[in-house]
Design a protein around this motif. Structure first.
Motif, PDB file in Angstrom:
ATOM      1  N   ILE A   1     -45.264 -51.414  12.337  1.00  0.00           N
ATOM      2  CA  ILE A   1     -45.284 -49.948  12.222  1.00  0.00           C
ATOM      3  C   ILE A   1     -43.985 -49.353  12.761  1.00  0.00           C
ATOM      4  CG2 ILE A   1     -46.461 -47.851  12.993  1.00  0.00           C
ATOM      5  CD1 ILE A   1     -49.056 -49.507  13.102  1.00  0.00           C
ATOM      6  N   CYS A   2     -43.548 -49.829  13.934  1.00  0.00           N
ATOM      7  CA  CYS A   2     -42.317 -49.313  14.541  1.00  0.00           C
ATOM      8  C   CYS A   2     -41.101 -49.612  13.671  1.00  0.00           C
ATOM      9  CB  CYS A   2     -42.116 -49.928  15.926  1.00  0.00           C
ATOM     10  SG  CYS A   2     -43.307 -49.393  17.167  1.00  0.00           S
TER      11      CYS A   2
ATOM     12  N   TRP B   1     -41.034 -50.103  10.419  1.00  0.00           N
ATOM     13  CA  TRP B   1     -41.087 -49.279   9.200  1.00  0.00           C
ATOM     14  C   TRP B   1     -40.665 -47.838   9.506  1.00  0.00           C
ATOM     15  CZ3 TRP B   1     -44.449 -45.082   8.399  1.00  0.00           C
ATOM     16  CH2 TRP B   1     -44.390 -44.519   7.129  1.00  0.00           C
ATOM     17  N   SER B   2     -41.152 -47.289  10.609  1.00  0.00           N
ATOM     18  CA  SER B   2     -40.850 -45.899  10.934  1.00  0.00           C
ATOM     19  C   SER B   2     -39.405 -45.707  11.395  1.00  0.00           C
ATOM     20  CB  SER B   2     -41.801 -45.392  12.027  1.00  0.00           C
ATOM     21  OG  SER B   2     -41.653 -46.140  13.218  1.00  0.00           O
TER      22      SER B   2
ATOM     23  N   ILE C   1     -48.610 -56.166  14.840  1.00  0.00           N
ATOM     24  CA  ILE C   1     -48.935 -55.033  13.952  1.00  0.00           C
ATOM     25  C   ILE C   1     -48.190 -53.779  14.402  1.00  0.00           C
ATOM     26  CG2 ILE C   1     -50.801 -53.556  13.113  1.00  0.00           C
ATOM     27  CD1 ILE C   1     -52.705 -55.937  13.483  1.00  0.00           C
ATOM     28  N   TYR C   2     -48.167 -53.562  15.721  1.00  0.00           N
ATOM     29  CA  TYR C   2     -47.433 -52.421  16.283  1.00  0.00           C
ATOM     30  C   TYR C   2     -45.960 -52.496  15.923  1.00  0.00           C
ATOM     31  CZ  TYR C   2     -45.140 -49.700  20.005  1.00  0.00           C
ATOM     32  OH  TYR C   2     -44.326 -48.847  20.712  1.00  0.00           O
TER      33      TYR C   2
END
Length: 607
Positions: free
Chosen positions: A561-562, A564-565, A557-558
């Motif tokens: 997020i990374c 995508w950002s 999940i982390y």
């Protein structure tokens, strides 16, 4: 310091009126053999080392595993130091030569621990009634740890330099087939490395298990001696490049310069090309607006005092180029995605527990008529085989077939591959937990609760799926991360791109030790048996695996997020692609055909 060698000298040197070639194919057997023998020797020591520490040094499982974690961390961290010393001071030849000697001395010391009874605890059966077996003394441990340290120093000098040193021997810009020659060398280099690791996980491990530690540690020492001699004897044949300033120094200069100039005010955008220091032919006249506080490192406050008549900065620790600033920004930008690979490395570093599992299971290839047993330390070969098979199948079968079906070139994006690898790592730990739950339940039902050395009536082949998944995880994430770093970094940062994954493995080993100590401490309170007990049947290795599986799922999940950002990759921006679809095609779908393609390109650029 090595003698400077330009490109003409690299190809041939004039001695006594005769032309004698330097470098070339003739040097490859010596360089590749050195790396291959070092890998056979060092990798062959690791799989069974936990058994050596438990049986001969009477370490507990947790303590022995922690020692191996520290050793692994040192082995993966020292290549950064080796690369720095090689680039800045010693040169590649001298670094590899010194490192080879260090590895050999370390293996000789380790061999002596098996040969000399006085350098380790006296033989003792801790299960016998009335026996109180003493632990190793400080001097005995000092000898053991010195052997580990010397081997790590050797690995730190050989591994980051061998590939580059080999490329130096073949890199001839005037050769029209130069790229093909280098590609062939890289292929043979990695192929030899894979074969070396397979030999280590099979041949060396088999020798240790069937012929004992004396021969099992002696063979790697002899191989390392051969590797060192072969490499040094070819000294007259090598091209030796001149050392240059290390990239690490340049990045450190940016940090220092930004701090020294912290009170300066940044200029307006229209004045930036004049007030920022840049190389004459550089495309970067001004730094980007991201991480703007670092821009002060290349901010010119007094041109007469800071820049010499030759155009170079007089004080590089106070004024850096825009290129150096952007290199540091690129490094900082990838840190979040780099950190997601640490959890996968933590999972793959649990080989000590997997070895204990395999030791307690039926390791015969067939339970009907076969007497051959797979050495417990050789199960790691399934990870290497799975990794190699995926690389070959992906390149030779998956991509061509998918491209044929879709009618255009197809490839999995590097972000998707890294994500899939992390998910595979999670699956590997979940399956590990399920297999251990079944193994433990079987051991207890057969009355082996107090007998950690008993062979449970369950095939060790049940461990193969988790090893295969670890191999697929490494093939997807490890190779994907290395490719990601290479493509996202400027060409000048190739050495850092090659070192980052190894650094992640070093950090993972340290964090794995922290997690193991915390689990051991928290689960052994109030007189309870630790999850990672010395007795595998009393402990709960399955709970420990489930903990790692949960951490791995959170890490997936982390990563999402990374990823995508982080935004689009350099190649996607260069090709006008985001998420695999051309932006101009998306605009055509939305706006229609009212715009010409040239207009759309302008829109894409402004966005």
């Amino acid at each position: 310091m090595e003698n400077p060698t330009n490109e003409t000298e690299a190809k041939q040197i004039q001695l006594n009126g005769e032309k004698k070639p330097k470098g070339g194919i003739i040097t490859m057997p010596f360089i590749i053999a050195n790396e291959a023998f070092e890998k056979v020797a060092s990798y062959g020591l690791l799989p069974n080392m936990i058994m050596y520490l438990i049986r001969d040094y009477r370490f507990g499982v947790a303590k022995g595993t922690n020692v191996l974690f520290m050793w692994s961390a040192a082995t993966n961290f020292t290549p950064l130091l080796g690369a720095f010393l090689s680039d800045s001071y010693l040169g590649r030849f001298l670094t590899i030569a010194i490192a080879s000697l260090s590895s050999f001395l370390g293996m000789v010391l380790l061999w002596l621990t098996a040969m000399l009874p006085q350098v380790k605890p006296s033989p003792c059966d801790p299960t016998a009634a009335g026996n109180h077996c003493g632990s190793a003394t400080a001097s005995q441990l000092a000898l053991l740890y010195s052997a580990f340290a010397l081997i790590s120093i050797g690995s730190g000098g050989i591994r980051p330099c061998s590939l580059a040193f080999g490329a130096d021997q073949l890199d001839n810009k005037e050769n029209p087939k130069n790229e093909r020659v280098l590609e062939s060398f890289f292929g043979w280099y990695y192929a030899s490395s894979a074969v070396a690791v397979l030999i280590a996980f099979t041949g060396i491990v088999y020798i240790q298990e069937h012929l004992g530690w004396r021969i099992g540690f002696g063979v790697p020492a002899v191989l390392m001696l051969i590797a060192a001699l072969l490499f040094v004897l070819a000294f007259p044949l090598y091209v030796r490049r001149n050392v240059t300033k290390s990239l690490f120094t340049g990045l450190a200069q940016v940090v220092v310069a930004a701090y020294v100039n912290r009170k300066l005010s940044l200029p307006n955008q229209r004045d930036s090309s004049i007030t920022y220091y840049h190389i004459k032919d550089s495309d970067l006249k001004a730094p980007s607006h991201k991480l703007r506080f670092l821009n002060k490192a290349c901010l010119i406050s007094n041109r007469e005092e800071e820049i010499g008549s030759d155009g170079f900065a007089l004080k590089p620790w106070r004024l850096c180029t825009t290129d150096k600033v952007e290199e540091l920004k690129a490094l900082i930008k990838v840190i979040p995605i780099w950190s997601t690979g640490i959890m996968m490395s933590i999972n793959t570093s649990q080989s000590s527990f997997q070895l204990l599992q395999a030791t307690s299971m039926d390791r015969r290839l067939s339970r009907h008529g076969s007497s051959f047993q797979v050495p417990a330390g050789s199960f790691g070969m399934f990870t290497i085989i799975a990794l190699a098979m995926w690389v070959v199948l992906y390149d030779r079968a998956v991509i061509p077939l998918a491209s044929k079906i879709r009618g255009r070139t197809f490839r999995l994006s590097v972000k998707l591959r890294m994500g899939l690898g992390l998910f595979m790592s999670f699956l590997a730990m979940a399956i590990s937990a399920m297999v251990e739950t079944f193994r433990r339940k079987k051991a207890l039902s057969q009355g082996y609760a107090n007998n950690a050395n008993a062979i449970v009536d369950i095939s060790a082949m049940w461990l193969v799926p988790q090893y295969v998944l670890h191999g697929l995880a490494e093939a997807l994430t490890a190779i994907g991360q290395t490719e990601f770093f290479y493509t996202e970094f400027p060409k000048s940062m190739s050495s850092i791109a090659a070192s980052l994954f190894g650094l992640g493995m070093a950090v993972a080993s340290l964090l794995a030790s922290v997690v193991l100590n915390a689990v051991n401490e928290l689960t052994s309170r109030n007189g309870e048996d630790s999850w990672v007990s010395d007795n595998i049947n009393k402990g709960h290795y399955n709970y420990y695996y489930w903990l790692l599986a949960i951490m791995s799922f959170i890490n997936v999940i982390y990563y999402v997020i990374c990823s995508w950002s982080y935004g689009p990759l350099v190649d996607q921006v260069r090709n006008g692609r985001v998420n695999g679809v051309r932006e101009e095609e998306e605009l055509l779908d939305i706006v229609g055909k009212g715009f010409k393609k040239e207009d759309l390109r302008d829109i894409v650029k402004t966005n």
